[in-house]
Scaffold this motif. Sequence first.
Motif, PDB file in Angstrom:
ATOM      1  N   VAL A 175      13.720 -12.306 -45.566  1.00 27.02           N
ATOM      2  CA  VAL A 175      14.397 -12.859 -44.396  1.00 27.02           C
ATOM      3  C   VAL A 175      13.472 -12.789 -43.177  1.00 27.02           C
ATOM      4  O   VAL A 175      12.851 -11.755 -42.911  1.00 27.02           O
ATOM      5  N   ILE A 176      13.365 -13.900 -42.453  1.00 31.20           N
ATOM      6  CA  ILE A 176      12.468 -13.999 -41.293  1.00 31.20           C
ATOM      7  C   ILE A 176      13.279 -14.291 -40.033  1.00 31.20           C
ATOM      8  O   ILE A 176      14.207 -15.099 -40.053  1.00 31.20           O
ATOM      9  N   VAL A 177      12.891 -13.638 -38.947  1.00 30.43           N
ATOM     10  CA  VAL A 177      13.613 -13.791 -37.686  1.00 30.43           C
ATOM     11  C   VAL A 177      12.644 -14.114 -36.554  1.00 30.43           C
ATOM     12  O   VAL A 177      11.501 -13.640 -36.539  1.00 30.43           O
ATOM     13  N   LEU A 178      13.096 -14.938 -35.611  1.00 31.24           N
ATOM     14  CA  LEU A 178      12.368 -15.181 -34.374  1.00 31.24           C
ATOM     15  C   LEU A 178      12.850 -14.151 -33.356  1.00 31.24           C
ATOM     16  O   LEU A 178      14.048 -14.051 -33.090  1.00 31.24           O
ATOM     17  N   ALA A 179      11.905 -13.387 -32.794  1.00 29.86           N
ATOM     18  CA  ALA A 179      12.253 -12.353 -31.823  1.00 29.86           C
ATOM     19  C   ALA A 179      11.463 -12.555 -30.544  1.00 29.86           C
ATOM     20  O   ALA A 179      10.382 -13.141 -30.547  1.00 29.86           O
ATOM     21  N   ALA A 180      12.026 -12.053 -29.444  1.00 29.25           N
ATOM     22  CA  ALA A 180      11.386 -12.188 -28.133  1.00 29.25           C
ATOM     23  C   ALA A 180      11.241 -10.821 -27.482  1.00 29.25           C
ATOM     24  O   ALA A 180      12.123  -9.956 -27.597  1.00 29.25           O
ATOM     25  N   HIS A 181      10.140 -10.631 -26.774  1.00 32.72           N
ATOM     26  CA  HIS A 181       9.943  -9.423 -25.978  1.00 32.72           C
ATOM     27  C   HIS A 181      10.829  -9.523 -24.731  1.00 32.72           C
ATOM     28  O   HIS A 181      11.059 -10.634 -24.220  1.00 32.72           O
ATOM     29  N   PRO A 182      11.327  -8.394 -24.231  1.00 35.21           N
ATOM     30  CA  PRO A 182      12.208  -8.446 -23.046  1.00 35.21           C
ATOM     31  C   PRO A 182      11.566  -9.084 -21.817  1.00 35.21           C
ATOM     32  O   PRO A 182      12.280  -9.500 -20.886  1.00 35.21           O
ATOM     33  N   SER A 183      10.235  -9.184 -21.799  1.00 35.50           N
ATOM     34  CA  SER A 183       9.562  -9.813 -20.653  1.00 35.50           C
ATOM     35  C   SER A 183       9.816 -11.308 -20.585  1.00 35.50           C
ATOM     36  O   SER A 183       9.592 -11.942 -19.542  1.00 35.50           O
ATOM     37  N   VAL A 184      10.296 -11.886 -21.688  1.00 42.29           N
ATOM     38  CA  VAL A 184      10.630 -13.309 -21.712  1.00 42.29           C
ATOM     39  C   VAL A 184      12.112 -13.444 -21.331  1.00 42.29           C
ATOM     40  O   VAL A 184      12.976 -12.882 -22.010  1.00 42.29           O
ATOM     41  N   PRO A 185      12.441 -14.174 -20.281  1.00 40.31           N
ATOM     42  CA  PRO A 185      13.823 -14.231 -19.780  1.00 40.31           C
ATOM     43  C   PRO A 185      14.715 -15.187 -20.567  1.00 40.31           C
ATOM     44  O   PRO A 185      15.275 -16.146 -20.025  1.00 40.31           O
ATOM     45  N   VAL A 186      14.869 -14.904 -21.870  1.00 38.75           N
ATOM     46  CA  VAL A 186      15.732 -15.736 -22.714  1.00 38.75           C
ATOM     47  C   VAL A 186      16.538 -14.842 -23.655  1.00 38.75           C
ATOM     48  O   VAL A 186      16.085 -13.756 -24.031  1.00 38.75           O
ATOM     49  N   THR A 187      17.726 -15.320 -24.022  1.00 35.94           N
ATOM     50  CA  THR A 187      18.570 -14.559 -24.949  1.00 35.94           C
ATOM     51  C   THR A 187      19.023 -15.395 -26.139  1.00 35.94           C
ATOM     52  O   THR A 187      19.803 -14.923 -26.963  1.00 35.94           O
ATOM     53  N   SER A 188      18.555 -16.644 -26.217  1.00 34.40           N
ATOM     54  CA  SER A 188      18.956 -17.519 -27.316  1.00 34.40           C
ATOM     55  C   SER A 188      17.846 -18.529 -27.596  1.00 34.40           C
ATOM     56  O   SER A 188      16.916 -18.698 -26.797  1.00 34.40           O
ATOM     57  N   VAL A 189      17.960 -19.203 -28.724  1.00 34.60           N
ATOM     58  CA  VAL A 189      16.976 -20.232 -29.069  1.00 34.60           C
ATOM     59  C   VAL A 189      17.021 -21.375 -28.052  1.00 34.60           C
ATOM     60  O   VAL A 189      15.977 -21.894 -27.640  1.00 34.60           O
ATOM     61  N   LYS A 190      18.221 -21.755 -27.638  1.00 31.92           N
ATOM     62  CA  LYS A 190      18.347 -22.840 -26.655  1.00 31.92           C
ATOM     63  C   LYS A 190      17.660 -22.468 -25.340  1.00 31.92           C
ATOM     64  O   LYS A 190      16.934 -23.280 -24.743  1.00 31.92           O
ATOM     65  N   GLU A 191      17.881 -21.236 -24.883  1.00 32.54           N
ATOM     66  CA  GLU A 191      17.243 -20.795 -23.648  1.00 32.54           C
ATOM     67  C   GLU A 191      15.729 -20.751 -23.807  1.00 32.54           C
ATOM     68  O   GLU A 191      14.982 -21.078 -22.869  1.00 32.54           O
ATOM     69  N   LEU A 192      15.268 -20.357 -24.989  1.00 32.40           N
ATOM     70  CA  LEU A 192      13.827 -20.323 -25.243  1.00 32.40           C
ATOM     71  C   LEU A 192      13.226 -21.723 -25.165  1.00 32.40           C
ATOM     72  O   LEU A 192      12.169 -21.928 -24.548  1.00 32.40           O
ATOM     73  N   ILE A 193      13.891 -22.688 -25.779  1.00 28.74           N
ATOM     74  CA  ILE A 193      13.393 -24.071 -25.760  1.00 28.74           C
ATOM     75  C   ILE A 193      13.340 -24.595 -24.328  1.00 28.74           C
ATOM     76  O   ILE A 193      12.348 -25.204 -23.906  1.00 28.74           O
ATOM     77  N   ASP A 194      14.398 -24.338 -23.567  1.00 33.08           N
ATOM     78  CA  ASP A 194      14.437 -24.788 -22.169  1.00 33.08           C
ATOM     79  C   ASP A 194      13.310 -24.145 -21.361  1.00 33.08           C
ATOM     80  O   ASP A 194      12.628 -24.812 -20.563  1.00 33.08           O
TER      81      ASP A 194
END
Length: 320
Positions: A123-142
């Motif tokens: 199983v593979i997951v996309l994760a973000a460091h807290p320094s990136v101001p996003v909490t979802s895939v949609k927010e990441l794309i935006d």
Amino acid sequence: MQGLRYALLALAVAVSHAAFGQAYPAKPVKFVVPYPPGASTDTVARAVAQKLSDTMGQQVFVENRAGASGNIGADYVAKSAPDGYTILLGTDATHTTNVFFGKNFPYDPVKDFTPITLAVGNVIVLAAHPSVPVTSVKELIDYAKKNPGRLSYASSGTGSPHHLSGELLRQMAGIDIVHVPYKGGGQAITDFVGGQVPLMFSSLVTVAPHIKSGKVRALGFVEAKRYPAMPDVPTIAETLPGFEINSWLGFLGPAGLPPAVQARLHAEIIKALNAPDVRARLEPAGLVVVGNTPDEFSAIIKTDLDRRGRLIKAAGVATD
């Protein structure tokens, strides 16, 4: 008379192979992991090796031979003697995706190996460091669209399913994110958790402790369905319909492995994978036990070679 001679010869060969299988193993068995310690391959290989050491009458040990996105370790096994004492824990990268990257590929993923069993789905997951101001895939794309080229993502190496996941996200979402390849998930996770790389596509087993501790944030799984052990984490496909990457780890020997040895290893590995303590160690970390037959495993490799080739071409991943 000549027909009888050939029949007797065939019988003698069969008997000798069977006898070899019964005597096997007569010395320690080496599991080659083509990535550094700390990756999901390492977790699976060591869990199974420990069990086999108890049941096969010989030590089964793990040797990490990392480099070239897993190709160095896989090539080493492909060129080893087919006697059952050097076994690879290969991946969908070493046996499908990597073939399409670079010229003069060192081995044939089908002809140079004897499949034993597909051990686990990874199983593979996309994760973000807290320094990136996003909490979802949609927010990441935006965020990525507003900041083209400023975000990078770590993977366990060029051609890995983690790399391909990032390229598929880039292509499907129309965003400019930069790939940072590492020589295995263990090295990548250190820089990711430390904030040197803001995003990471990671095997869950590698990043799960850091998600649970809150050091990084899970944004979405790359598989088509949510992972039952983490039902609150969505799939990327819920934001980008049609997004899907599958990953696996499996045991293979060199081509020409005696059938009796293949059968012994298959039986012992399946038994180890289904041991309650091994399943309890693997499955919560996103390593779903499969344990299929050699023929089934062989068919999956051939099918995935075709699918990955088409996916890489469609995603526009550079293969030079």
